[in-house]
Design a protein around this motif. Structure first.
Motif, PDB file in Angstrom:
ATOM      1  N   ASP A  71     -13.442   4.711  -5.061  1.00  0.00           N
ATOM      2  CA  ASP A  71     -13.619   3.292  -4.752  1.00  0.00           C
ATOM      3  C   ASP A  71     -14.013   2.521  -6.014  1.00  0.00           C
ATOM      4  O   ASP A  71     -13.489   1.437  -6.297  1.00  0.00           O
TER       5      ASP A  71
ATOM      6  N   TRP B  27       0.118   5.515   0.951  1.00  0.00           N
ATOM      7  CA  TRP B  27      -0.809   6.528   1.463  1.00  0.00           C
ATOM      8  C   TRP B  27      -0.308   7.897   1.019  1.00  0.00           C
ATOM      9  O   TRP B  27       0.873   8.225   1.197  1.00  0.00           O
TER      10      TRP B  27
ATOM     11  N   GLU C 290       0.817  -1.208   0.000  1.00  0.00           N
ATOM     12  CA  GLU C 290       0.000   0.000   0.000  1.00  0.00           C
ATOM     13  C   GLU C 290       0.852   1.259   0.000  1.00  0.00           C
ATOM     14  O   GLU C 290       2.022   1.252   0.406  1.00  0.00           O
TER      15      GLU C 290
ATOM     16  N   ARG D 190      -2.424  -1.088  -3.123  1.00  0.00           N
ATOM     17  CA  ARG D 190      -3.581  -0.346  -2.640  1.00  0.00           C
ATOM     18  C   ARG D 190      -3.148   1.094  -2.356  1.00  0.00           C
ATOM     19  O   ARG D 190      -2.007   1.355  -1.957  1.00  0.00           O
TER      20      ARG D 190
ATOM     21  N   MET E  41      -8.170   3.341  -0.319  1.00  0.00           N
ATOM     22  CA  MET E  41      -8.414   3.366   1.122  1.00  0.00           C
ATOM     23  C   MET E  41      -8.614   4.820   1.539  1.00  0.00           C
ATOM     24  O   MET E  41      -8.100   5.730   0.897  1.00  0.00           O
ATOM     25  N   PHE E  42      -9.327   4.999   2.626  1.00  0.00           N
ATOM     26  CA  PHE E  42      -9.762   6.332   3.026  1.00  0.00           C
ATOM     27  C   PHE E  42      -9.186   6.677   4.396  1.00  0.00           C
ATOM     28  O   PHE E  42      -9.675   6.227   5.417  1.00  0.00           O
ATOM     29  N   GLY E  43      -8.098   7.466   4.383  1.00  0.00           N
ATOM     30  CA  GLY E  43      -7.517   7.944   5.627  1.00  0.00           C
ATOM     31  C   GLY E  43      -7.935   9.377   5.884  1.00  0.00           C
ATOM     32  O   GLY E  43      -8.011  10.192   4.960  1.00  0.00           O
TER      33      GLY E  43
ATOM     34  N   GLU F 227     -11.930   0.463   3.162  1.00  0.00           N
ATOM     35  CA  GLU F 227     -11.150   0.486   4.398  1.00  0.00           C
ATOM     36  C   GLU F 227     -10.855   1.925   4.791  1.00  0.00           C
ATOM     37  O   GLU F 227     -10.492   2.745   3.952  1.00  0.00           O
TER      38      GLU F 227
ATOM     39  N   GLY G 192      -4.103   4.826  -0.551  1.00  0.00           N
ATOM     40  CA  GLY G 192      -4.924   5.470   0.469  1.00  0.00           C
ATOM     41  C   GLY G 192      -4.700   6.968   0.549  1.00  0.00           C
ATOM     42  O   GLY G 192      -3.621   7.474   0.218  1.00  0.00           O
ATOM     43  N   THR G 193      -5.707   7.686   0.994  1.00  0.00           N
ATOM     44  CA  THR G 193      -5.546   9.108   1.288  1.00  0.00           C
ATOM     45  C   THR G 193      -4.868   9.216   2.643  1.00  0.00           C
ATOM     46  O   THR G 193      -5.389   8.736   3.644  1.00  0.00           O
TER      47      THR G 193
END
Length: 384
Positions: free
Chosen positions: A97, A43, A41, A73, A105-107, A172, A75-76
């Motif tokens: 998504d 981010w 992943e 993957r 993924m959503f941070g 997630e 993510g933010t």
């Protein structure tokens, strides 16, 4: 040993002397490189000032990076919720998504740079409260609920998403947690993951461990089961073939990185009175600058000091030049990650079994070959 996922936290950090077009393109190339190396992943951060962290929209970056990669993957890391209407954020993330077929993924977080907030009239004292208000709405929307709610910064009337999440039951999610307990409390309340940022010295590890305890306690109180696999720890690592080479590599950008955190960011990585930043970071446990074996020992220390987590995220720091940066990630993927992912132990066991029985197997094989030779000789003799 618990399987440990690998990833990066890409702010990103780019020297103000660099061409921003080339810097952002290099970020895309980095994510492609990590995808090929089986990193799990990446981010991507959101920042709007300071001149060093130049990605303002992680969603835009992820949409483009997803088209350039196959497996990793994305993510933010993170969307600063006080800067955005929560309904619009939720709607954008659902689109992402779909576009990534579930790789997004959503941070979320309150926002880390004070000048980002002040530019749009948000006061630092309000950021964590606003993050919680926005996160509450987003979680409800992703459950398919209709939300009517008014605060001093948003006003929603029968707000409901027009698309359900592609990832079921939802994509997630994770909340950034550093010095304040706000992130751990928010993550625990909603039963979502935690992104721990804020150093890996012994004192920092104690703080992260306390944050985990707070997270777990809050999660249980709200009917969720805390799972350390959903906990990600961000740290600083650079490896090379030797410690001497690693130290030489980071001369390229370590000082400018530390200057940025001293001059602009919220807290310094290295105290201002430290002359040898390399020595301080290594000795304090704030960073690993060494060999792959040093990185293994460093991560094992983090696992022990924290009590365990599910993913190690390297802060993408650009301490070394581009060639040595790519080499660092290759060494991590080849020699460090397998130690924590149990994907070489079966090979080792197979090799050792074959080695330990080599003499017997060789004898049996030789006997079988000789039997065939003797059989052929006997057949020829009988024919004569």
């Amino acid at each position: 040993m618990t399987y440990l996922r690998s990833g990066i936290f890409l702010a990103p950090f780019h020297d103000t002397r660099e061409n921003p077009i080339l810097a952002i393109e290099r970020d895309f190339e980095l994510v492609r490189h990590l995808d090929a190396l089986n990193y799990h992943e990446a981010w991507i951060g959101e920042h709007h000032s300071g001149g060093f962290e130049i990605i303002s929209s992680p969603e835009v970056f992820i949409a483009a990076a997803a088209e350039r990669t196959r497996h990793i993957r994305l993510g933010t890391g993170v969307v600063s919720l006080p800067y955005h209407n929560p309904f619009i954020v939720a709607d954008r993330m659902v689109q992402l998504d779909y576009q990534t077929r579930g790789r997004a993924m959503f941070g979320v977080g309150p926002g880390s740079l004070v000048h980002d907030a002040k530019k749009i009239g948000v006061q630092p004292a309000d950021q964590r409260r606003m993050m919680n208000e926005g996160l509450d709405v987003i979680v409800e929307l992703l459950r398919g609920e209709t939300v009517t709610r008014k605060t001093d910064w948003f006003d929603l009337h029968d707000a409901r998403l027009q698309l359900p999440p592609y990832s079921q039951p939802r994509m997630e999610m994770a909340v950034a947690a550093s010095r304040s307990p706000a992130g751990a409390l928010a993550a625990g309340r909603h039963g979502i993951g935690m992104l721990s940022i804020g150093g890996t010295s012994d004192d920092a590890l104690k703080h992260h461990a306390k944050n985990w305890e707070l997270y777990a306690e809050t999660a249980i109180q709200n009917g969720h089961r805390p799972d350390r696999r959903n906990w990600r720890l961000v740290t600083l690592i650079h490896v090379a073939e030797t410690r001497e080479k690693a130290r030489e590599n980071v001369r390229h950008g370590l000082d400018r990185f530390c200057d940025y955190f001293r001059d602009v960011a919220t807290f310094p990585i290295v105290p201002g009175d430290i002359a040898d930043r390399y020595q301080y970071m290594v000795e304090s446990g704030s960073a690993c600058i060494g060999t792959p074996d040093d990185a293994i020992a460093f991560i094992e220390r983090l696992l022990k000091g924290s009590g365990g987590f599910g993913a190690i995220l390297e802060l993408a720091h650009n301490w070394a030049d581009w060639a040595e940066t790519k080499r660092h990630y290759e060494l991590m993927a080849r020699f460090v990650h397998p130690h924590f992912q149990a994907n070489r132990q079966w090979r080792i066991d197979s090799y050792e079994y074959a080695r330990d029985h080599h003499a017997a197997f060789t004898t049996e094989s030789g006997a079988a070959v000789q039997a065939e030779i003797d059989k052929l000789a006997a057949k020829r003799a009988a024919a004569e």
